[in-house]
Design an enzyme around this catalytic site. Structure first.
Site, PDB file in Angstrom:
ATOM      1  N   SER A 147     -10.356  -0.078   6.839  1.00  0.00           N
ATOM      2  CA  SER A 147      -9.674   0.062   5.545  1.00  0.00           C
ATOM      3  C   SER A 147      -8.977  -1.183   5.028  1.00  0.00           C
ATOM      4  CB  SER A 147      -8.637   1.188   5.617  1.00  0.00           C
ATOM      5  OG  SER A 147      -9.270   2.436   5.516  1.00  0.00           O
ATOM      6  N   LYS A 192       0.855  -1.189   0.000  1.00  0.00           N
ATOM      7  CA  LYS A 192       0.000   0.000   0.000  1.00  0.00           C
ATOM      8  C   LYS A 192       0.894   1.243   0.000  1.00  0.00           C
ATOM      9  CE  LYS A 192      -3.915   2.064   2.541  1.00  0.00           C
ATOM     10  NZ  LYS A 192      -4.760   1.993   3.747  1.00  0.00           N
ATOM     11  N   SER A 232      -9.886   2.062   2.584  1.00  0.00           N
ATOM     12  CA  SER A 232      -8.944   2.785   1.762  1.00  0.00           C
ATOM     13  C   SER A 232      -7.899   1.936   1.056  1.00  0.00           C
ATOM     14  CB  SER A 232      -8.227   3.821   2.621  1.00  0.00           C
ATOM     15  OG  SER A 232      -7.347   3.192   3.535  1.00  0.00           O
TER      16      SER A 232
END
Lengths: 95, 474
Positions: B174, B72, B150
């Protein structure tokens, strides 16, 4: 209405964020909506309740006060938008 | 498609059935084929091949040697730029490696790229990214679906077989929500299990790193690889990390599973209630005891979260001022103007919205009414779980109130968007470990997720229960 034009200007100034007129209007609407929604917390009786700020069960550790050199200043300055003789450079503050 | 299991791929590499280079090339090919999904912010084929070359010369035994992982783009990486999906960090090249990614590199993993996310991890659809939407790989023709958020890029990368595992971060859901939307496994461990050092901070009392994989076994392997004490994160837990994978088993006989009545929410689609009941039946059949429990402050979790998280964000994001790194506005006559224009131009709409709310609830005259109040309600929410865990070992709920929704659908109403996190936020506020595993489909054949919550640092029981559900579903 909790947030009006003056309040949004004040918060934007505190946040150091420049907003244009359209953005200000949108955020006045959004923030009022959100603040009205979070008002439901007032239904909860929190007398004698301790605020919870840290859920970590660990005790904050102390470390020895020794210096260590992780990055060189050159490496760090490589990301600077503006630099001058080994320092970060910003617009003049004092005339 | 080959290689779907990280565990099996480790074995294939060890037996020389495939080389690290061949494996990497396969994944490079997959990534290029799926570039239309906009999963990666940073992808550089040459950098992957460089990593392969170094590993091929390395004769030492490494646990994840040659395993392709996606990271990420909130984790600082020394050899790849780190943007947090924000214009304000567009050209940022960290001079150091995050704790979590360093652990993975030490295990010999190969980073295939940095995945897309909501800007500074603020969102539930990976649609607030400066670099554009990520498209859920399960989308049918003509209707692109959101991957959740997210960590939508990481979940999508695993689902599209562009890596064998990925890192994510979870502040209010997330990891778990995008895992549910993309039909993969995602675990957010106990707050403090993985160091936050080198992760761009959003809300420090909630942020926690975790992983995405295709199955529970793989998740246990990856999580034990990134967990561990780090003195540079003062909330990092100094505990022995169990060998989750070795200890994995699906014997849940005698465990008590709590079913919270407050998670039956009006308007939840019937198919989600159905898979929840189905999961309960499976657990019961495998010897678990089912107990109805109550978490009475559940409905206050979302408003509590949407005070605390923006408050912490407004403070954390004060560092992005255009001085030391990242974007700086070109229209600057004074220092103040530099700050205001840089931040006005550099942050996107949702990030600015949260900074403004956070600044307001922390400002003089409002602090007690909002921030302090929210911290007190947070205490009550944490107490609810403490009480519940006196009566049960684990809690099982749906992960999200819907399957993946079409892109661009819920943008206009912030509160509607925030409701995506309704089942995931309470455990975040209490710092509990939670996993989402794919379980069942909706009427459009899209995956749904079941969430399993455990006591603090009881990841092993969470994994074991997940494995039981997974085996029954296969």
């Amino acid at each position: 209405m909790k947030i009006d034009k003056n309040t949004i200007n004040k918060i934007a100034r505190l946040s150091r964020i420049k907003l244009d007129d359209k953005e200000s209007e949108d955020y006045i609407k959004d923030l009022n909506l959100i603040l009205d929604w979070v008002d439901q917390l007032n239904e909860v009786n929190t007398d004698k309740v301790e605020p919870l700020s840290n859920i970590s069960s660990s005790i904050l550790p102390k470390r020895d006060d020794v210096s260590n050199d992780t990055n060189s200043s050159e490496e760090i300055l490589e990301n600077a938008p503006d630099k001058l003789e080994g320092f970060f450079a910003v617009p003049k503050v004092v005339e | 498609m080959m290689f779907k299991s990280l565990k099996n791929t480790i074995q294939s590499l060890e037996k020389n059935e495939i080389s690290i280079k061949e494996l990497s090339q396969e994944y490079i090919r997959n990534i290029k084929e799926k570039s239309n999904l906009n999963i990666f912010i940073h992808f550089d084929e040459q950098k992957i091949l460089n990593q392969v070359e170094i590993l091929e010369k390395d004769k030492s035994n490494k646990k994840l040697k040659g395993i392709p992982l996606a990271i990420k783009d909130l984790f600082c990486t020394k050899d790849m730029p780190t943007t947090a999906a924000s214009k304000i960090l567009k050209n940022f090249n960290p001079s150091y490696e995050s704790f979590v990614t360093q652990k993975l590199l030490d295990c010999g993993a190969i980073f295939v790229g940095k995945t897309n996310l909501d800007e500074f991890a603020m969102g539930s659809a990976t649609d607030t990214s400066y670099f554009g939407n990520t498209i859920n790989p399960l989308s049918k023709d003509g209707e692109p679906l959101a991957p959740g958020g997210s960590s939508g890029g990481s979940a999508a990368a695993v689902a599209a077989n562009l890596c064998l595992g990925a890192t994510g971060t979870d502040t209010g859901g997330s990891i778990r929500q995008p895992a549910s939307f993309c039909g993969v496994v995602g675990i957010k461990p106990t707050y403090g299990l993985c160091s936050r050092w080198g992760i761009a901070a959003f809300a420090s009392s909630l942020d926690q790193a975790g992983v995405f994989t295709n199955n529970t076994e793989d998740a246990s392997i990856l999580l034990e690889s990134i967990a561990g004490f780090d003195e540079r994160d003062s909330t990092s837990a100094n505990i022995e990390i169990p060998n989750y994978f070795k200890n994995l088993n699906h014997d849940i006989v005698g465990r008590t599973i709590g079913i919270p009545e407050e998670y039956s929410i009006d308007g939840t689609p019937e198919e989600i209630s159905k898979i929840w009941e189905e999961a309960i039946k499976v657990l019961e059949k495998n010897g678990a005891k089912i107990k109805n429990i109550s978490l009475p402050h559940t409905k206050y979790a979302l408003p509590t979260y949407y005070i605390i998280a923006p408050a912490e964000a407004s403070s954390n994001l004060a560092r992005y001022d255009g001085v030391k790194y990242g974007y700086r506005s070109s229209e600057i006559d004074s220092l103040d103007e530099m700050y205001e224009n840089t931040r006005g131009e550099g942050f996107g709409k949702e990030v600015k919205r949260r900074i403004l709310i956070g600044t307001y609830v922390l400002s003089a005259g409002y602090y007690d009414a909002y921030y302090l109040k929210a911290q007190k309600v947070r205490k009550l929410i944490a107490n609810d779980f403490n009480e519940a865990f006196k009566e049960c070992d684990l809690i099982v709920t749906p992960t999200a109130p819907s399957a993946a929704f079409p892109l661009n659908k819920e943008q206009d109403d912030p509160i509607k968007m925030y409701l995506n996190d309704v089942f995931t936020v309470p455990a975040s506020l209490a710092g509990l470990p939670g996993i989402s595993i794919p379980f069942g489909k909706d009427k459009n054949n899209l995956p749904l997720g079941i969430q399993i919550l455990g006591k603090h640092f009881d990841e092993q029981e969470v994994f074991n229960t997940a494995l039981t559900l997974e085996k029954s579903y296969e």
